[in-house]
Design a protein around this motif. Structure first.
Motif, PDB file in Angstrom:
ATOM      1  N   VAL A   2       3.462  -8.869   1.471  1.00 12.93           N
ATOM      2  CA  VAL A   2       3.649  -7.922   0.551  1.00 12.93           C
ATOM      3  C   VAL A   2       2.318  -7.495  -0.331  1.00 12.93           C
ATOM      4  O   VAL A   2       1.709  -8.428  -0.779  1.00 12.93           O
ATOM      5  N   GLN A   3       1.943  -6.017  -0.509  1.00 10.75           N
ATOM      6  CA  GLN A   3       0.702  -5.945  -1.120  1.00 10.75           C
ATOM      7  C   GLN A   3       0.983  -4.613  -1.836  1.00 10.75           C
ATOM      8  O   GLN A   3       1.776  -3.849  -1.648  1.00 10.75           O
ATOM      9  N   LEU A   4       0.059  -4.357  -2.909  1.00  9.60           N
ATOM     10  CA  LEU A   4      -0.091  -3.177  -3.629  1.00  9.60           C
ATOM     11  C   LEU A   4      -1.301  -2.576  -3.288  1.00  9.60           C
ATOM     12  O   LEU A   4      -2.269  -3.124  -3.178  1.00  9.60           O
ATOM     13  N   VAL A   5      -1.034  -1.344  -3.083  1.00 13.95           N
ATOM     14  CA  VAL A   5      -2.200  -0.287  -2.765  1.00 13.95           C
ATOM     15  C   VAL A   5      -2.213   0.938  -3.717  1.00 13.95           C
ATOM     16  O   VAL A   5      -1.544   1.499  -3.717  1.00 13.95           O
ATOM     17  N   GLU A   6      -3.509   1.017  -4.253  1.00 12.53           N
ATOM     18  CA  GLU A   6      -3.700   1.950  -5.226  1.00 12.53           C
ATOM     19  C   GLU A   6      -4.479   3.198  -4.667  1.00 12.53           C
ATOM     20  O   GLU A   6      -5.175   3.024  -3.612  1.00 12.53           O
ATOM     21  N   SER A   7      -4.102   4.337  -5.096  1.00  7.21           N
ATOM     22  CA  SER A   7      -5.044   5.531  -4.656  1.00  7.21           C
ATOM     23  C   SER A   7      -5.117   6.571  -5.980  1.00  7.21           C
ATOM     24  O   SER A   7      -4.449   6.305  -6.844  1.00  7.21           O
ATOM     25  N   GLY A   8      -5.886   7.594  -5.832  1.00  5.82           N
ATOM     26  CA  GLY A   8      -6.170   8.443  -6.686  1.00  5.82           C
ATOM     27  C   GLY A   8      -7.239   8.397  -7.600  1.00  5.82           C
ATOM     28  O   GLY A   8      -7.553   9.331  -8.569  1.00  5.82           O
TER      29      GLY A   8
END
Length: 123
Positions: A2-8
């Motif tokens: 499980v991972q967190l992926v940021e964008s923006g």
């Protein structure tokens, strides 16, 4: 996994706006996440709290974020957003997403961090 992926993240002029997004996903289903939040780290400084939102929808903001930033959450898709308005050069930093108590069928992560997304505010 499980991972967190940021964008923006990106470059914006002073007074402008950006919207950051962070999605929790992976090869294993996520049953629940407690609080999710945003932190930031400017060059030469320690990582600091920006905003968070609990599983129940309660929001918390750092003083520097109040009135300019708004945190929101899509519970069905495990996404947290940060709308940033009236950005200032001092908001320049790498912004990190954090999730607390991530539960699945056969796992529990006390906390997870994303890889970070760079926000640069020019004067």
């Amino acid at each position: 996994q499980v991972q967190l992926v940021e964008s923006g993240g990106g470059l914006v002029q002073s007074g402008g706006s950006l919207r950051l997004s962070c999605a929790a996903s992976g090869t294993k289903s996520i049953f629940s996440i407690n609080a999710m939040g945003w932190y930031r780290q400017a060059p030469g400084r320690e990582r600091e709290f920006v905003a968070s939102i609990t599983r129940g929808g309660t929001t918390h903001y750092a003083d520097a974020s109040k009135g300019r930033f708004t945190v929101s959450r899509d519970y069905a898709n495990n996404i947290i957003d940060l709308q940033m308005n009236n950005l200032k050069p001092e908001d320049t930093a790498v912004y990190y997403c954090k999730a607390d108590d991530v539960f699945g069928f056969d796992y529990r992560f006390p906390e997870l961090w994303g890889q970070g997304t760079l926000v640069t505010v020019s004067a």
